[in-house]
Design a protein around this motif. Sequence first.
Motif, PDB file in Angstrom:
ATOM      1  N   LEU A   9       0.849  -1.189   0.000  1.00 41.76           N
ATOM      2  CA  LEU A   9       0.000   0.000   0.000  1.00 41.76           C
ATOM      3  C   LEU A   9       0.884   1.238   0.000  1.00 41.76           C
ATOM      4  O   LEU A   9       2.015   1.207   0.471  1.00 41.76           O
ATOM      5  CB  LEU A   9      -0.927   0.010   1.214  1.00 41.76           C
ATOM      6  N   THR A  10       0.353   2.339  -0.498  1.00 37.22           N
ATOM      7  CA  THR A  10       1.143   3.567  -0.580  1.00 37.22           C
ATOM      8  C   THR A  10       1.692   3.972   0.779  1.00 37.22           C
ATOM      9  O   THR A  10       1.016   3.841   1.803  1.00 37.22           O
ATOM     10  CB  THR A  10       0.322   4.722  -1.179  1.00 37.22           C
ATOM     11  N   GLN A  11       2.912   4.442   0.764  1.00 37.94           N
ATOM     12  CA  GLN A  11       3.550   4.962   1.971  1.00 37.94           C
ATOM     13  C   GLN A  11       3.447   6.483   2.016  1.00 37.94           C
ATOM     14  O   GLN A  11       3.937   7.126   2.943  1.00 37.94           O
ATOM     15  CB  GLN A  11       5.020   4.523   2.016  1.00 37.94           C
ATOM     16  N   THR A  12       2.784   7.063   1.016  1.00 39.15           N
ATOM     17  CA  THR A  12       2.672   8.512   0.872  1.00 39.15           C
ATOM     18  C   THR A  12       2.085   9.175   2.107  1.00 39.15           C
ATOM     19  O   THR A  12       2.521  10.242   2.503  1.00 39.15           O
ATOM     20  CB  THR A  12       1.809   8.853  -0.369  1.00 39.15           C
ATOM     21  N   VAL A  13       1.095   8.553   2.713  1.00 44.04           N
ATOM     22  CA  VAL A  13       0.395   9.190   3.830  1.00 44.04           C
ATOM     23  C   VAL A  13       0.733   8.583   5.186  1.00 44.04           C
ATOM     24  O   VAL A  13       0.154   8.962   6.185  1.00 44.04           O
ATOM     25  CB  VAL A  13      -1.138   9.154   3.606  1.00 44.04           C
ATOM     26  N   THR A  14       1.681   7.650   5.239  1.00 40.62           N
ATOM     27  CA  THR A  14       1.924   6.965   6.507  1.00 40.62           C
ATOM     28  C   THR A  14       2.638   7.818   7.545  1.00 40.62           C
ATOM     29  O   THR A  14       2.771   7.400   8.691  1.00 40.62           O
ATOM     30  CB  THR A  14       2.685   5.636   6.302  1.00 40.62           C
ATOM     31  N   GLU A  39       0.607   1.579  -4.988  1.00 41.32           N
ATOM     32  CA  GLU A  39       1.698   1.449  -4.024  1.00 41.32           C
ATOM     33  C   GLU A  39       2.771   2.529  -4.184  1.00 41.32           C
ATOM     34  O   GLU A  39       3.525   2.799  -3.259  1.00 41.32           O
ATOM     35  CB  GLU A  39       2.333   0.052  -4.094  1.00 41.32           C
ATOM     36  N   LYS A  40       2.819   3.180  -5.346  1.00 41.88           N
ATOM     37  CA  LYS A  40       3.777   4.269  -5.577  1.00 41.88           C
ATOM     38  C   LYS A  40       3.211   5.631  -5.169  1.00 41.88           C
ATOM     39  O   LYS A  40       3.877   6.644  -5.310  1.00 41.88           O
ATOM     40  CB  LYS A  40       4.173   4.305  -7.052  1.00 41.88           C
ATOM     41  N   GLY A  41       1.959   5.654  -4.720  1.00 38.13           N
ATOM     42  CA  GLY A  41       1.331   6.909  -4.335  1.00 38.13           C
ATOM     43  C   GLY A  41       0.695   7.643  -5.498  1.00 38.13           C
ATOM     44  O   GLY A  41       0.319   8.803  -5.364  1.00 38.13           O
ATOM     45  N   GLU A  42       0.559   6.974  -6.644  1.00 41.17           N
ATOM     46  CA  GLU A  42      -0.032   7.582  -7.836  1.00 41.17           C
ATOM     47  C   GLU A  42      -1.548   7.394  -7.822  1.00 41.17           C
ATOM     48  O   GLU A  42      -2.036   6.296  -7.527  1.00 41.17           O
ATOM     49  CB  GLU A  42       0.528   6.938  -9.100  1.00 41.17           C
TER      50      GLU A  42
END
Length: 134
Positions: A9-14, A39-42
């Motif tokens: 899952l995206t790590q963008t908001v973690t 998973e890349k935040g796209e």
Amino acid sequence: MKIINPSTLTQTVTDLISQIVIIPASPLAFISGQVALNEKGELIGKGDYLLQARQVFANLKLALEAIDTEAKSIVQMRIYVVNHKPELIDSIFQAGFEVFGERWPKTASTFIGVQALAYEEWLIEVDAIASISN
């Protein structure tokens, strides 16, 4: 409290949220609202409810897999839809069935129309509570 941020899952908001929280000695996992980020935040499906719903449910499925459970373990699900209209219901549930198939979670759920989500491009968000007891 155990925090899980699976690499699928995206790590963008973690840095702001945890994807999954488990309370030790509790049979429940709390899955944060999943949106249409890969998973890349796209963002997947800009402006398209169906495409975003597919990604949202795919992310929910990945979160369940990360805690070794499946859709039938979901005890509650909330589906948030920006500028909801009744004609959106079929395509959103179609996306869920495409991702989960016959394993679509039949659970206590709420379908909520909202004015906006955290970012303007996000159209759908789904959070869930799942049982992790075997």
